[in-house]
Design a protein around this motif. Structure first.
Motif, short mmCIF file in Angstrom:
data_model
loop_
_atom_site.label_atom_id
_atom_site.label_comp_id
_atom_site.label_asym_id
_atom_site.label_seq_id
_atom_site.Cartn_x
_atom_site.Cartn_y
_atom_site.Cartn_z
N MET A 117 -32.32 15.38 27.12
CA MET A 117 -33.55 14.65 27.44
C MET A 117 -33.47 13.17 27.03
O MET A 117 -33.78 12.29 27.81
CB MET A 117 -34.72 15.34 26.74
CG MET A 117 -36.05 15.00 27.32
SD MET A 117 -36.10 15.41 29.08
CE MET A 117 -37.27 14.23 29.61
N SER A 120 -31.74 10.80 29.22
CA SER A 120 -32.19 10.69 30.60
C SER A 120 -33.52 9.98 30.71
O SER A 120 -34.18 10.03 31.74
CB SER A 120 -32.26 12.07 31.25
OG SER A 120 -33.02 12.94 30.48
N LEU A 121 -33.95 9.28 29.63
CA LEU A 121 -35.25 8.60 29.69
C LEU A 121 -35.17 7.35 30.56
O LEU A 121 -36.14 6.99 31.21
CB LEU A 121 -35.71 8.22 28.27
CG LEU A 121 -36.08 9.41 27.40
CD1 LEU A 121 -36.48 8.95 25.99
CD2 LEU A 121 -37.20 10.23 28.01
N HIS A 122 -34.02 6.68 30.59
CA HIS A 122 -33.87 5.46 31.36
C HIS A 122 -32.39 5.27 31.69
O HIS A 122 -31.54 5.68 30.89
CB HIS A 122 -34.41 4.27 30.56
CG HIS A 122 -34.59 3.04 31.40
ND1 HIS A 122 -33.56 2.17 31.67
CD2 HIS A 122 -35.66 2.56 32.06
CE1 HIS A 122 -33.99 1.20 32.45
NE2 HIS A 122 -35.27 1.41 32.71
N ASN B 187 -35.42 18.22 35.35
CA ASN B 187 -36.75 18.76 35.01
C ASN B 187 -37.86 17.78 35.41
O ASN B 187 -37.59 16.69 35.92
CB ASN B 187 -36.81 19.14 33.53
CG ASN B 187 -36.66 17.93 32.62
OD1 ASN B 187 -37.09 16.83 32.96
ND2 ASN B 187 -36.03 18.12 31.47
N VAL B 189 -39.97 15.82 33.75
CA VAL B 189 -39.99 14.49 33.15
C VAL B 189 -38.88 13.63 33.77
O VAL B 189 -39.10 12.46 34.10
CB VAL B 189 -39.80 14.58 31.62
CG1 VAL B 189 -39.74 13.20 31.00
CG2 VAL B 189 -40.91 15.40 30.99
N GLN B 190 -37.71 14.23 33.96
CA GLN B 190 -36.59 13.47 34.54
C GLN B 190 -36.89 13.02 35.96
O GLN B 190 -36.60 11.89 36.33
CB GLN B 190 -35.31 14.32 34.51
CG GLN B 190 -34.76 14.53 33.11
CD GLN B 190 -33.62 15.53 33.08
OE1 GLN B 190 -33.62 16.50 33.82
NE2 GLN B 190 -32.65 15.30 32.21
N LEU B 193 -39.29 10.11 35.83
CA LEU B 193 -38.72 8.86 35.34
C LEU B 193 -37.69 8.27 36.30
O LEU B 193 -37.49 7.06 36.33
CB LEU B 193 -38.07 9.07 33.97
CG LEU B 193 -39.03 9.39 32.83
CD1 LEU B 193 -38.26 9.69 31.55
CD2 LEU B 193 -40.00 8.24 32.60
N HIS B 194 -37.00 9.12 37.05
CA HIS B 194 -35.90 8.61 37.88
C HIS B 194 -36.20 8.62 39.37
O HIS B 194 -35.40 8.13 40.15
CB HIS B 194 -34.63 9.39 37.59
CG HIS B 194 -34.11 9.12 36.21
ND1 HIS B 194 -33.34 8.04 35.91
CD2 HIS B 194 -34.31 9.76 35.04
CE1 HIS B 194 -33.05 8.03 34.61
NE2 HIS B 194 -33.64 9.07 34.06
#
Lengths: 254, 273
Positions: A117, A120-122, B187, B189-190, B193-194
């Motif tokens: 995780m 993969s935040l940015h 998932n 959140v990913q 964000l992407h």
């Protein structure tokens, strides 16, 4: 020549990458898939042909879970398709890159499924090893020199190749392609399909839906004809003649 | 030329015209009745508007010439206008984390489940339906008169409005990139964000600037109820019948609002939102 599929007598190119048995799907009262069986081996480029509404796209979408089949078995690499989604990637007619982000970031995003995780935040946090792997994938599709550009700056054909690099970076065993060249000019179409065919010879399983029978015959090793949710034929490309393909589309002209 | 002479009578007959349905006619009638009642209920009167001309002239007479004394009017006015700008700026910026978090929960593109989706949508619509002036009155009681109450009021109200606008902007973006990443095992959140956030970023920034613009204007009104800034000075000037002072402050407000509006419009144009 028989129209019945006889998978037993064919020599498989590699292990079975994708196995579908008895796939059924009904929308309202319309039965779109009426028990479809399909095997895709590693190293094969198989194309699904059929008129609009024959169930091609529904079949692909069921494999990746964009749609839920009513009934049927879908196995990828010997396990249920839902067990490890990273094994299946899909490329679309609309390409679906994040156009504002760099080509490299788009390719790296294919690996999100195996990233922890916090990394993969940015895109800034993507590990160096992943960026290197992504460059390898870009190099494979011939676009390593465009890595830092926003994806939207590339031509349609180049964007589709970036989408294929993203699938490679995902380390997918099976790549599904839903009309990957329907929005591309003839030259770019040939490039994209040649690339997919080449990747197949390197061990990838490629299952495509194409609306151009000529291109399908040129690049795929096997053709599957779908007609109203039923597999009409499933044969190595040399054994298919144009009249069989024409029959698939003529049924629709009422 | 030839078209006018051509004979089209052999072509198929066009389908019958569609007239408004009885339901539509009923709705139109209802709307007209509602306006008649509204006209009477709000005492709309052309006569008093014409008669009010004189009062208006008296008012302008007192307001002009403007009182432009630097030390007692202009300088305090400009300083207060700056405070008004600060209230709008902080009220907008501090609401970003709340609006983003709740906006993502309240957007079909990113929400993890329908329970959270419905719950956040209700909270957002509550925050939105309480006017910022009411929030300001509440916070003036809590933290006392002054700009801080205004900032708090804007944070609460703006979270409701911007959260909803952002949620809708995210829903309207192309969800293809999200689906591709989801297929590949990313998932929620990913994918947010992407795929969803980077795709909708220009729209989100455009809406943020629009809200900043609105919030600076709102903070003027907040001043009227004691939450600091130039609105407070305008209120004072009215209460002491110093209409020339009030007119100066209003002119300052006009310049401020036009400036903020122009800057925000220019930036929005540049980012194409």
């Amino acid at each position: 020549m028989t129209l019945m599929a006889t998978p037993e007598i064919r020599t498989p190119v590699g292990a079975v990458a994708l196995r579908i048995r008895g796939l059924r799907k009904t929308f309202g009262t319309k039965q779109v898939l009426k028990g479809v069986d399909l095997d895709l081996h590693a190293g094969e480029f198989v194309t699904l042909l059929g008129a609009n509404g024959s169930g091609k796209s529904t079949a692909l979408k069921s494999i990746v879970g964009l749609q839920t089949a009513d009934e049927g078995l879908i196995e990828v690499d010997g396990a249920p398709a839902t067990a490890d989604p990273t094994k299946t990637a899909m490329v679309f007619q609309q390409i679906h890159l994040v156009k504002r982000r760099s080509v490299l970031d788009n390719v790296c995003a294919g690996a999100l499924g195996r990233l922890p995780m916090w990394q993969s935040l940015h895109p800034w946090l993507f590990p160096a090893a992943l960026r290197q792997e992504a460059m390898h994938c870009l190099d494979r599709v011939g676009l390593a020199d465009r890595a830092s550009e926003p994806a939207g700056k590339l031509s349609g054909g180049q964007q589709q190749r970036v989408a294929i690099a993203r699938a490679l970076c995902q380390r997918a065993k099976v790549v599904l392609a839903d009309e990957p060249v329907s929005a591309l000019d003839p030259n770019a179409s040939e490039q994209v399909l040649a690339l997919l065919a080449e990747l197949a010879t390197e061990g990838l399983g490629v299952l495509a839906v194409l609306h151009q029978p000529e291109l399908a015959m040129k690049y795929s090793s096997r053709l599957i004809g779908l007609n109203k949710g039923v597999v009409e034929f499933d044969l190595p490309t040399p054994e298919v003649d144009m009249s069989m393909v024409d029959a698939l589309y003529s049924g629709d002209q009422k | 030329m030839t078209a006018a002479l051509a004979d089209f009578s052999t072509a198929p007959k066009p389908p019958a015209r569609r007239w408004p349905s009885p339901l539509m006619l009923g709705l139109i009638a209802l709307l007209i009745v509602a306006h008649v009642f509204a006209w009477q209920g709000t005492d709309v009167s052309i006569k008093s508007l014409i008669e009010g001309r004189k009062g208006m002239a008296d008012f302008l007479d007192e307001a002009i010439p403007l009182d432009l004394t630097w030390s007692t009017v202009l300088r305090p006015g400009l300083e207060a206008a700056l405070v008004t700008l600060y209230i709008g700026l902080l009220g907008t910026t501090l609401s970003i984390p709340f609006a983003l978090g709740m906006g993502m929960l309240a957007s079909r593109a990113t929400t993890p489940n329908t329970v959270l989706y419905q719950a956040t949508r209700s909270i957002l619509s509550f925050l939105r339906s309480v006017p910022d002036v009411v929030f300001a009155l509440i916070f003036v009681c809590a933290v006392g008169l002054g700009p801080f109450a205004g900032v708090l009021a804007l944070v609460f109200h703006n979270t409701g409005v911007m959260g909803k606008l952002w949620a809708e902007a995210m829903e309207e973006t192309d969800l293809g990139p999200r689906d591709v990443l989801r297929i590949g095992g990313a998932n929620g959140v990913q994918t947010a964000l992407h795929a969803v956030l980077p795709t909708s970023l220009p729209q989100l920034v455009g809406l943020l600037l629009y809200r900043f613009d609105v919030n600076v204007r709102s903070s003027l009104v907040l001043g009227l109820v004691g939450a600091g800034g130039i609105g407070f000075l305008i209120n004072e000037a009215i209460k002491t019948f110093k209409f020339d002072v009030m007119a100066t402050h209003i002119l300052i407000v006009l310049v401020l609002v036009i400036a903020v509006d122009q800057v925000s419009a220019q930036v929005r144009k540049r980012i194409g939102a």
